[in-house]
Design a protein around this motif. Structure first.
Motif, PDB file in Angstrom:
ATOM      1  N   ALA A 175       0.834  -1.205   0.000  1.00  0.00           N
ATOM      2  CA  ALA A 175       0.000   0.000   0.000  1.00  0.00           C
ATOM      3  C   ALA A 175       0.867   1.253   0.000  1.00  0.00           C
ATOM      4  N   LYS A 182      -3.023  -0.150  -3.330  1.00  0.00           N
ATOM      5  CA  LYS A 182      -3.261  -0.994  -2.163  1.00  0.00           C
ATOM      6  C   LYS A 182      -3.768  -2.342  -2.662  1.00  0.00           C
ATOM      7  N   GLY A 205       4.766   4.204   2.128  1.00  0.00           N
ATOM      8  CA  GLY A 205       3.645   3.326   2.412  1.00  0.00           C
ATOM      9  C   GLY A 205       4.063   2.289   3.434  1.00  0.00           C
ATOM     10  N   SER A 208      -0.347  -3.037   5.036  1.00  0.00           N
ATOM     11  CA  SER A 208      -1.627  -2.741   5.693  1.00  0.00           C
ATOM     12  C   SER A 208      -2.390  -4.004   6.059  1.00  0.00           C
TER      13      SER A 208
END
Length: 238
Positions: A175, A182, A205, A208
């Motif tokens: 992401a 993402k 990033g 996630s």
């Protein structure tokens, strides 16, 4: 902002909005978000006013609970609003999923807890390297704690880049908010996404997906450079 951060797209303390967009897809996402928020504010104010009037005025109270016309209005009006939101949303969704003539393909592999990058468009000599987070004890002046890495993902600007993402052990997620990227990194499966970097800079990033104890210590750093600088970087690694 400090002079060594002027080219870096990072989040700021107490930031409520998005980071500055670096790709056309992210610009469209921000625009769509602003349009939906505008509609949401109008609906919120109108409904709040309607509730207050209904509670304080007997005429409005009777009209709202016993009128046929208002029943038709508050059925058709939300449907119309949802249609106005759905069409641009679906258009944006399909545009983000489309990969159009990529000039560069990069394979990204998520591990516990670092990233591996592969550039395989340059003949039999595949460029491969791992990217680890820089420990706090080794940070230099201008480095960002928990965000900077030892090897950045270098990509040329104004180039369509295709990213193939997979996982080497458990589920991860690649992401980068500024690039509207993402996508899940699933072991045994190859997922595909793309982005078009409009301007040079350094974009941050993180994984996630909750992938284990060190989930928050596998950042992603994408550096956009000119085509000439990118070619020199590739030649230096080959």
């Amino acid at each position: 902002m400090c002079w060594w951060l002027w080219k870096r797209d990072i989040s700021e303390p107490w930031q409520l909005g998005f980071q500055d967009a670096a790709s056309p897809a992210m610009e469209e996402i921000i625009l769509f978000h602003d349009e939906v928020m505008y509609i949401l504010m109008i609906i919120t104010v109108f409904v709040l006013w309607l509730i207050i009037r209904a509670l304080t005025t007997r005429y409005y109270h009777k009209y709202l609970f016993e009128g046929v016309l208002i029943e038709v209005i508050w059925t058709l009006l939300p449907a119309g609003v949802l249609i106005c939101i759905a069409f641009p949303s679906l258009k944006l969704l399909y545009l983000m999923d489309e990969v159009i003539n990529p000039a560069l393909t990069i394979k990204v592999v998520g591990h516990q807890w670092y990233w591996s990058y592969e550039y395989s468009d340059y003949g039999p000599e595949t460029i491969e390297f791992d990217s680890y987070m820089i420990p706090t004890s080794e940070l230099k002046k201008g480095d960002l704690r928990l965000l900077d890495v030892d090897n950045r993902l270098i990509v040329p600007i104004q180039t369509e880049v295709r990213v193939l993402v997979t996982g080497g052990d458990v589920l991860h997620a690649f992401a980068v908010p500024s690039l509207s990227v993402k996508i899940d990194a699933v072991p045994g499966r190859l997922n595909q996404t793309s982005f078009y970097l409009k301007r040079p800079g350094v974009f941050y990033g993180q994984c996630s997906e909750i992938c284990g104890a060190n989930h928050s210590f596998m950042p992603i750093v994408v550096e956009g450079v000119s085509l000439e600088k990118y070619i020199r970087w590739v030649e230096a690694l080959k």
